[in-house]
Design a protein around this motif. Structure first.
Motif, PDB file in Angstrom:
ATOM      1  N   ARG A  53       0.856  -1.198   0.000  1.00 35.71           N
ATOM      2  CA  ARG A  53       0.000   0.000   0.000  1.00 35.71           C
ATOM      3  C   ARG A  53       0.888   1.244   0.000  1.00 35.71           C
ATOM      4  N   PRO A  54       1.177   1.783  -1.176  1.00 35.33           N
ATOM      5  CA  PRO A  54       2.188   2.849  -1.268  1.00 35.33           C
ATOM      6  C   PRO A  54       1.759   4.173  -0.631  1.00 35.33           C
ATOM      7  N   LYS A 103       9.829   1.751   3.405  1.00 34.94           N
ATOM      8  CA  LYS A 103       8.635   2.576   3.151  1.00 34.94           C
ATOM      9  C   LYS A 103       7.979   2.177   1.825  1.00 34.94           C
ATOM     10  N   PRO A 104       6.665   1.909   1.846  1.00 36.90           N
ATOM     11  CA  PRO A 104       6.005   1.457   0.612  1.00 36.90           C
ATOM     12  C   PRO A 104       5.879   2.578  -0.427  1.00 36.90           C
ATOM     13  N   THR A 116      12.910   8.241   2.981  1.00 37.88           N
ATOM     14  CA  THR A 116      12.993   7.650   4.330  1.00 37.88           C
ATOM     15  C   THR A 116      12.682   8.696   5.397  1.00 37.88           C
ATOM     16  N   ARG A 117      12.848   9.973   5.047  1.00 36.72           N
ATOM     17  CA  ARG A 117      12.650  11.022   6.075  1.00 36.72           C
ATOM     18  C   ARG A 117      11.306  11.742   5.980  1.00 36.72           C
ATOM     19  N   ILE A 118      10.518  11.416   4.972  1.00 37.64           N
ATOM     20  CA  ILE A 118       9.204  12.074   4.863  1.00 37.64           C
ATOM     21  C   ILE A 118       8.263  11.444   5.884  1.00 37.64           C
ATOM     22  N   GLU A 119       7.590  12.308   6.639  1.00 43.66           N
ATOM     23  CA  GLU A 119       6.657  11.771   7.633  1.00 43.66           C
ATOM     24  C   GLU A 119       5.277  11.594   7.021  1.00 43.66           C
ATOM     25  N   HIS A 120       4.631  10.480   7.374  1.00 39.74           N
ATOM     26  CA  HIS A 120       3.283  10.212   6.864  1.00 39.74           C
ATOM     27  C   HIS A 120       2.328   9.941   8.004  1.00 39.74           C
ATOM     28  N   THR A 143       0.092   7.633   8.019  1.00 35.95           N
ATOM     29  CA  THR A 143      -0.187   6.218   8.199  1.00 35.95           C
ATOM     30  C   THR A 143       1.024   5.521   8.769  1.00 35.95           C
ATOM     31  N   ASN A 144       0.790   4.610   9.708  1.00 37.29           N
ATOM     32  CA  ASN A 144       1.878   3.817  10.245  1.00 37.29           C
ATOM     33  C   ASN A 144       2.022   2.575   9.385  1.00 37.29           C
ATOM     34  N   TYR A 145       3.086   2.534   8.579  1.00 39.27           N
ATOM     35  CA  TYR A 145       3.225   1.429   7.626  1.00 39.27           C
ATOM     36  C   TYR A 145       4.011   0.260   8.204  1.00 39.27           C
ATOM     37  N   ALA A 146       4.595   0.444   9.407  1.00 44.29           N
ATOM     38  CA  ALA A 146       5.485  -0.606   9.948  1.00 44.29           C
ATOM     39  C   ALA A 146       4.688  -1.845  10.327  1.00 44.29           C
TER      40      ALA A 146
END
Ligand SMILES: O=P(O)(O)O[C@H]1O[C@H](CO)[C@@H](O)[C@H]1O
Length: 293
Positions: free
Chosen positions: A28-29, A80-81, A284-288, A290-293
């Motif tokens: 889910r990108p 990160k997707p 890698t440093r962009i905050e989103h 959604t928690n993708y982990a």
């Protein structure tokens, strides 16, 4: 006024394409990346790839330009997707502007929050050198002046408002992030920021046109990106875009230089590793949300 062929795809068509893709992969990108001419190598950094040829994706246009592979790549960048378009569509390929921007709406429906666009462009700013990376801070939409805007036609509010703002099109935090990451990677000497002007192509500009564009405030000229930015912003995604200056626009009647696509692709190849590192580090440093982990 808007013949069906130019009206692009309906919300339901976009939904059908997005659902088709979602059914083929569990990824889910959150970040969508668009590779410019000769910059398809960016997709190679993605791990655990699931790849679709554009010709196999329902409703998707096909790539016709050398240096645009025509593949949609799902994968992860440092966990990160992401989704990456290895090749984009241009007005001069004969597609209506609503069709060349379809992937932005698909990105949105797949759950993408941030779009990173790259392109190859001619440098108008006399301080720029071939190989410079220009962070796009603003654009001039020349086809838009003539009414060729991807949002022309009926507006579907499920995507966005009728009159979207464009003074904040290019996310300032992401521009700063690019500067920071670029400095950490030692790229500051060849990183610039400036205004990108889109023309319809496919003929390169005349000397008089380049002079005019420069006077109008453009630092680089190309044939893409702006339409995608408008559609991405319309549906609420954050946008970062950058140009690789692949050639100097010819501004002088004494010059023997001639713009050509081979030079564009060659410069792309030479800078592709650095662009890849810049994009990977940014992602890698962009905050989103959604928690993708
Ligand atoms: O903007 P991208 O897709 O990088 O491609 C650029 O390179 C091509 C010209 O060489 C044109 O398509 C121009 O827009």
């Amino acid at each position: 006024m808007f013949p069906k062929a130019a009206a692009g795809y309906s919300y339901e068509d976009c939904r059908a394409t997005a659902d088709w893709l979602l059914a083929q992969t569990s990824l889910r990108p959150l970040v969508g990346i668009v590779c410019g001419s000769g910059l398809g190598g960016l997709a190679e950094a993605l791990k655990d790839q699931v790849v679709f040829n554009y010709k196999d994706i329902p409703n998707f246009p096909h790539s016709t330009v050398n240096g645009h592979a025509g593949r949609l790549v799902f994968g992860t960048l440092k966990g990160k997707p992401c989704i990456c378009m290895q090749g984009r569509f241009h007005l001069y390929e004969g597609y209506p502007v609503q069709k060349i921007t379809l992937p932005m709406r698909i990105f949105k429906l797949l759950g993408v929050e941030t779009v990173i666009l790259t392109n190859a462009a001619g440098g108008l700013n006399q301080d720029y050198k071939v190989g410079d990376i220009m962070i796009i801070k603003d654009h001039i939409n020349m086809p838009g002046f003539a009414g060729n805007n991807p949002l022309a036609g009926p507006n579907d509010e499920r995507f966005g408002v009728r009159f979207p703002c464009m003074s904040d099109a290019y996310d300032r935090e992401l521009q700063q992030l690019a500067q920071d990451v670029g400095a950490e990677l030692g790229y500051s000497d060849f990183m610039r920021e400036g205004v990108y002007c889109v023309l319809g192509g496919p003929s390169f500009e005349t000397i008089a046109e380049c002079r005019m564009l420069h006077k109008l405030g453009a630092d680089a000229v190309g044939m893409s990106t702006v339409h995608e930015v408008i559609v991405a912003r319309h549906c609420g995604m954050r946008v970062f875009a950058m140009s690789l200056i692949t050639n100097q626009a010819v501004m002088d009647y004494d010059s023997e230089e001639k713009a050509n696509h081979e030079e564009v692709l060659q410069t792309g190849e030479q800078r592709s590793k650095q662009l890849e590192r810049l994009v990977s580090a940014m992602v890698t440093r962009i905050e989103h949300n959604t928690n993708y982990a």
